[in-house]
Design an enzyme around this catalytic site. Structure first.
Site, PDB file in Angstrom:
ATOM      1  N   ASP A 179      19.615  36.006   3.537  1.00  0.00           N
ATOM      2  CA  ASP A 179      19.809  33.744   3.010  1.00  0.00           C
ATOM      3  C   ASP A 179      18.046  33.577   2.250  1.00  0.00           C
ATOM      4  O   ASP A 179      18.492  32.479   1.542  1.00  0.00           O
ATOM      5  CB  ASP A 179      20.533  33.263   3.967  1.00  0.00           C
ATOM      6  CG  ASP A 179      20.622  31.628   4.269  1.00  0.00           C
ATOM      7  OD1 ASP A 179      21.017  31.794   3.054  1.00  0.00           O
ATOM      8  OD2 ASP A 179      19.967  31.150   4.611  1.00  0.00           O
ATOM      9  N   SER A 238      21.277  25.981   1.726  1.00  0.00           N
ATOM     10  CA  SER A 238      22.611  27.013   1.424  1.00  0.00           C
ATOM     11  C   SER A 238      24.108  26.473   1.810  1.00  0.00           C
ATOM     12  O   SER A 238      23.884  25.601   2.642  1.00  0.00           O
ATOM     13  CB  SER A 238      22.659  28.356   2.567  1.00  0.00           C
ATOM     14  OG  SER A 238      21.630  28.610   2.234  1.00  0.00           O
ATOM     15  N   GLN A 249      25.743  33.325  -3.962  1.00  0.00           N
ATOM     16  CA  GLN A 249      25.469  32.354  -2.436  1.00  0.00           C
ATOM     17  C   GLN A 249      25.747  30.960  -3.539  1.00  0.00           C
ATOM     18  O   GLN A 249      24.844  31.170  -4.506  1.00  0.00           O
ATOM     19  CB  GLN A 249      24.180  32.509  -1.916  1.00  0.00           C
ATOM     20  CG  GLN A 249      24.051  31.661  -0.944  1.00  0.00           C
ATOM     21  CD  GLN A 249      22.990  31.041  -0.667  1.00  0.00           C
ATOM     22  OE1 GLN A 249      21.430  30.474  -0.752  1.00  0.00           O
ATOM     23  NE2 GLN A 249      22.524  31.760   0.546  1.00  0.00           N
TER      24      GLN A 249
END
Length: 290
Positions: free
Chosen positions: A205, A229, A279
Site C-alpha cells: 500500500d 487509499s 489500487q
C-alpha cells in the site's frame, strides 16, 4: 509506523477475543495521524488466515478503506465465514473502531492444484544494488524528512529505480506511466507463508498510488495533493517471500474525478511473477486559500 521488522511482526500477532474475533495492536510512537492502510490490510489478512485450514492459501484480496483509522486505540477484526468449499474458502473481514466499520476485506483461499502455467516476462531493470535507496531520496528534502522516514518506514528496504516523468523518456510512448522500485523486509521473516503474505500486503500500500501522479509532475507527499487509499486488490499468483527482493513494476492507466488508478506487477529477483496489485485512491488537488 514500526521502525523495525520485529515491530511489524508484532503487529501481525493478533489477540483472539472469541471465535472469529481478533484485536490488532498499534505501533508505539507513530507520528501518523491515521492508521497506515497497509497495516489494517495486513492485520485483516492475518485474522482471515487464522480461520482457514493450513492447506489453503490466499489467492486474492479485495479491500475497501472506508474511514481513516485511529492510531491511538486497537482495531477489532470480525471474520465472517462465508464459505468452506472442497477447493476454495471465502472469508469477509470487517475492521471496527469506535463502534464503526473502518475497513472491509473479502479474501479467497485455495488448496494447491496443478494447472496450466504462464506469466509476463520481467522488464529489464537495474539490480537492487544499482538502484537508489528510497531513504536517500527522502533525505534530500532535509533532515526532518529523513528522520521521519527512519522512524516510520525503515522496517522495509526500498530501492528506487525511477519513473518516466521526463518528457523525453522513450517509455512514455509505450505507457503513460512507468514507476519501478525494489523492496524487501529489512531482516528475516519467520518461515510462515501467512506471515510473508501479510508482510507483503502491508508494504504493497505504500507507493502504488503515487504512480498515478507521475504524469502530472506531483508526488504523494506534496502539499498540493490530498491522497487516500480507497480500495486495493492483490492477486497472489505464486508464493511470495517478502524478505527477498521484489520488483514493484507500477503503472497508471487512468486518473479522473480526483481519483487515480494504479496497477503493478510484482516479480521476484529471479523473474518469477508472484503477484498483481491494483489500487484506486483519492488524489484530490489542494487549492491554496487566499
Amino acid at each position: 509506523m514500526p521502525a523495525s521488522l520485529s515491530e511489524v511482526i508484532g503487529l501481525l500477532d493478533l489477540e483472539q477475543l472469541e471465535v472469529g474475533l481478533y484485536r490488532g495492536s498499534q505501533p508505539e510512537g507513530s507520528s501518523l495521524k491515521r492508521v497506515f492502510g497497509g497495516q489494517v490490510a495486513a492485520q485483516a489478512l492475518m485474522a482471515a488466515q487464522l480461520t482457514v485450514p493450513d492447506d489453503r492459501h490466499v489467492h486474492s484480496l479485495h479491500l475497501y478503506f472506508i474511514l481513516g483509522g485511529d492510531p491511538s486505540i486497537p482495531i477489532v477484526y470480525d471474520v465472517e465465514n462465508v464459505r468452506d468449499g472442497r477447493s476454495f474458502t471465502t472469508r469477509r473481514v470487517a475492521a471496527r473502531q469506535h463502534g464503526e466499520i473502518i475497513f472491509y476485506m473479502t479474501a479467497s483461499f485455495q488448496v494447491v492444484e496443478d494447472g496450466w502455467d504462464h506469466q509476463d516476462a520481467m522488464p529489464d531493470v537495474p539490480s537492487p544494488d544499482e538502484a537508489t535507496p528510497l531513504a536517500d531520496i527522502v533525505a534530500m528534502r532535509g533532515p526532518e524528512a529523513a528522520e521521519h522516514w527512519k522512524n516510520e518506514w525503515s522496517s522495509f528496504d526500498m530501492r528506487y529505480i525511477g519513473d518516466n516523468r521526463a518528457e523525453d523518456d522513450p517509455q512514455r510512448t509505450l505507457v503513460p506511466v512507468a514507476q519501478r522500485l525494489w523492496f524487501r523486509a529489512d531482516g528475516t521473516l519467520p518461515e510462515s507463508r501467512i506471515i510473508h503474505n501479510a508482510a507483503f500486503t502491508y508494504i504493497s500500500d505504500l507507493s502504488l498510488l503515487g504512480a498515478s501522479l507521475v504524469p502530472h509532475g506531483q508526488v504523494i507527499g506534496s502539499s498540493q495533493v490530498q491522497p487516500a487509499s480507497l480500495d486495493h486488490t492483490i492477486w497472489f499468483h505464486r508464493p511470495v517471500s517478502a524478505d527477498q527482493w521484489l520488483l514493484y513494476d507500477q503503472t497508471s492507466p487512468s486518473a479522473s474525478g480526483a481519483r487515480g488508478l494504479s496497477t503493478a506487477r510484482v516479480f521476484a529477483e529471479d523473474g518469477t511473477l508472484v503477484a498483481t496489485v491494483a489500487q484506486e485512491g483519492l488524489i484530490r488537488r489542494v487549492t491554496p486559500r487566499d
